[in-house]
Design an enzyme around this catalytic site. Structure first.
Site, PDB file in Angstrom:
ATOM      1  N   LYS A  93      -7.330  -9.129 -12.756  1.00  9.44           N
ATOM      2  CA  LYS A  93      -6.108  -8.762 -13.496  1.00  9.44           C
ATOM      3  C   LYS A  93      -5.835  -9.803 -14.583  1.00  9.44           C
ATOM      4  O   LYS A  93      -6.051 -11.000 -14.372  1.00  9.44           O
ATOM      5  CB  LYS A  93      -4.943  -8.677 -12.502  1.00  9.44           C
TER       6      LYS A  93
ATOM      7  N   SER B  52       1.836  -2.695 -11.232  1.00  7.40           N
ATOM      8  CA  SER B  52       1.327  -3.135 -12.506  1.00  7.40           C
ATOM      9  C   SER B  52      -0.179  -3.396 -12.542  1.00  7.40           C
ATOM     10  O   SER B  52      -0.749  -3.477 -13.628  1.00  7.40           O
ATOM     11  CB  SER B  52       2.058  -4.410 -12.924  1.00  7.40           C
TER      12      SER B  52
ATOM     13  N   SER C 208       2.791  -4.124  -6.742  1.00  8.40           N
ATOM     14  CA  SER C 208       1.815  -3.946  -7.822  1.00  8.40           C
ATOM     15  C   SER C 208       0.347  -3.910  -7.416  1.00  8.40           C
ATOM     16  O   SER C 208      -0.507  -3.595  -8.237  1.00  8.40           O
ATOM     17  CB  SER C 208       2.003  -5.021  -8.880  1.00  8.40           C
TER      18      SER C 208
HETATM   19  N1  GLN Z   1       6.995  -2.036  -9.930  1.00 10.93           N
HETATM   20  C1  GLN Z   1       7.582  -3.275  -9.530  1.00 10.93           C
HETATM   21  C2  GLN Z   1       8.330  -3.887 -10.679  1.00 10.93           C
HETATM   22  O1  GLN Z   1       8.331  -3.327 -11.711  1.00 10.93           O
HETATM   23  C3  GLN Z   1       6.551  -4.187  -8.974  1.00 10.93           C
HETATM   24  C4  GLN Z   1       5.909  -5.082  -9.950  1.00 10.93           C
HETATM   25  C5  GLN Z   1       4.931  -6.037  -9.323  1.00 10.93           C
HETATM   26  O2  GLN Z   1       4.668  -6.005  -8.137  1.00 10.93           O
HETATM   27  N2  GLN Z   1       4.403  -6.925 -10.150  1.00 10.93           N
HETATM   28  O3  GLN Z   1       8.924  -4.906 -10.554  1.00 10.93           O
END
Ligand code: GLN
Length: 477
Positions: free
Chosen positions: A83, A158, A182
């Site tokens: 990532k 994400s 994410s």
């Molecule tokens: N969808 C969640 C957010 O927008 C999780 C994001 C994440 O785990 N980095 O915060």
């Protein structure tokens, strides 16, 4: 000359590790096959922001030498994707933000050093929501990633690039980061396994911070065994991350596994196909002798509100460093204030700005007690509720769907932050409590979209997650 292309579809890390050891093919041949696949599919999928064409072939050659001299380890020569918020020395690491479009990592993240020691091959850096804020990879500054199961749908986020790369056979496994789901939610949307380790089990050194009290790095892989292999390579206390601590729970073999299910939380808002797949798997587990016990976990209802106060608060502090002076790009202005406003105004995306504004608001004097302070209290109650489930109620694991819906359409939720945040309902409580959780593919909807099942365990009980995952894989066929 390139050797015959290897069929990548049915490969997994365990099998490839064995094949490399036996010399069925070389790491270079394998990597060349992946590069060819990436070249063909990435223009459409957009899961890689950059492919490390030259360095990955060099790393493959190094791995082949290691294997030939009998020094190969389980991950030697295994091609992984990373990532774009995890630092690999000398490579650009942008968090999919214009702010860091040309920022070169000055050092390796601890997880990268560990994987380098094993002789892993890094194929490239994967797309994501900017600074990991989002659940669809549409918040990337470099275009969205598509879901390999349906190109009109999101891969989740994400870590959507990492999930897509694994599901589309553009990598054998990948690293993601998980602050509120994410790793698990994209794993669910793309039909792969995703693990969020116990908070602290994996070092965060060299991971760009989103919300520091919640962030964890973890693996996305095709099988539970592969996720376990990567996790084992990553886990461990690190002097460079003072919050890291790792002491795996040693437990006896249980005769009967007890899985707690908070059924009352599924009343509203869970897609009927997700529920059908969830219940099918529940029946399969029962047939395997697993005891299913209904539990009350109503504190989870506050988790989403609590998360969307605590996370922006931490985000606003962590994002302060992007001021055009210390890191990344800068837009010049007539004075310092103008420079600061222009740089942040133009180079940060909408969701990042939304969270900075929300975060500074909930932390401001006069509002701190009403929002941030109360969210911290709710967080403690949540931790206590999990604790009660695992002790007084006596469950070994907690099972929910990973996400309330399968992959949604590109553009469907991007203009409605609340709808987007609701996707995180089952994943965020786990981060707030610092627990480990895994998403396991549960099956396909009638539209052929993958649905994941989430299991949560007590701290440091990752083994339990792998065990239930293996059991599900066994009965799935
Ligand atoms: N969808 C969640 C957010 O927008 C999780 C994001 C994440 O785990 N980095 O915060």
């Amino acid at each position: 000359m390139m050797a015959d292309k290897i069929n990548l579809e049915h490969l997994d890390i365990k099998g490839v590790s064995r094949a490399l050891g036996k010399g069925d093919f070389s790491a270079r041949e394998l990597v060349e096959s992946y590069l060819a696949e990436i070249e063909q599919k990435n223009p459409e999928l957009n899961c890689y922001l950059e492919v490390f064409k030259d360095s990955c072939l060099n790393e493959a050659d190094q791995a082949d030498k290691k294997l030939a001299s009998g020094q190969g380890k389980v991950l030697t020569g295994i091609p992984l994707a990373v990532k774009d918020n995890i630092l690999i020395k000398g490579k650009i690491v942008s968090s999919a933000s214009k702010m860091l479009a040309n920022y070169q990592a000055p050092y390796d993240a601890t997880v990268i050093s560990k994987l380098k020691e094993q002789g892993v091959v890094f194929l490239g850096r994967t797309n994501m929501d900017e600074f990991a804020m989002g659940g669809s990879t549409e918040n990337s500054s470099f275009g969205p990633t598509k879901n390999p199961y349906d190109l009109e749908r999101v891969p989740g986020g994400s870590s959507g690039g990492s999930a897509c790369a694994v599901a589309g056979n553009l990598a054998l496994g990948a690293l993601g980061s998980d602050t509120g789901g994410s790793i698990r939610q994209p794993a669910s949307f793309c039909g792969v396994v995703g693990l969020k380790p116990t908070y602290g089990a994996v070092s965060r050194f060299g991971l760009m911070a989103m919300a520091s009290s919640l962030d964890q790095i973890g693996p996305l892989a095709k099988t539970v065994a592969d996720a376990e292999i990567i996790f084992e390579a990553l886990a461990g206390q690190d002097t460079k991350d003072s919050t890291s601590f790792y002491k795996p729970l040693v437990e006896e073999e249980k005769k009967k596994l007890i899985v707690g299910v908070p059924f009352s939380l599924f009343d509203e808002g869970v897609d009927s196909e997700v529920m059908r797949i969830f219940n099918d798997n529940l029946e399969k587990l029962k047939k395997e002798g697993v005891v299913i016990r209904e539990i009350e976990l109503s504190e989870l209802k506050t988790a989403l509100a609590c998360y969307y106060i605590i996370t922006p608060a931490e985000v606003s502090a962590n994002m302060a460093r992007f001021d055009g002076l210390r890191y990344g790009e800068k837009i010049s202005g007539d004075n310092l204030l103008e420079e600061y406003l222009e740089t942040r105004g133009q180079l940060l995306g909408r969701e990042v700005k939304r969270r900075i504004i929300l975060g500074t608001f909930v932390l401001s004097s006069g509002y701190y007690d009403a929002y941030y302070g109360r969210a911290l209290t709710a967080r403690q109650k949540l931790i206590n509720a999990y604790d009660k489930a695992f002790t007084t109620d006596g469950v070994d694991l907690i099972m929910t769907p990973t996400a309330p819906t399968p992959a949604f359409r590109l553009g469907e939720k991007i203009d409605d932050p609340i709808q987007m945040y609701l996707e995180d309902i089952f994943t965020v409580p786990v981060n707030l409590a610092g627990l480990p959780a895994i998403s396991i593919p549960g099956g396909l909807t009638k539209d052929k979209l993958p649905v994941g099942l989430q299991f949560t365990a007590p701290a440091m009980a990752e083994k339990r997650l792998f065990n239930i995952g293996r059991l599900l894989e066994k009965v799935k066929t």
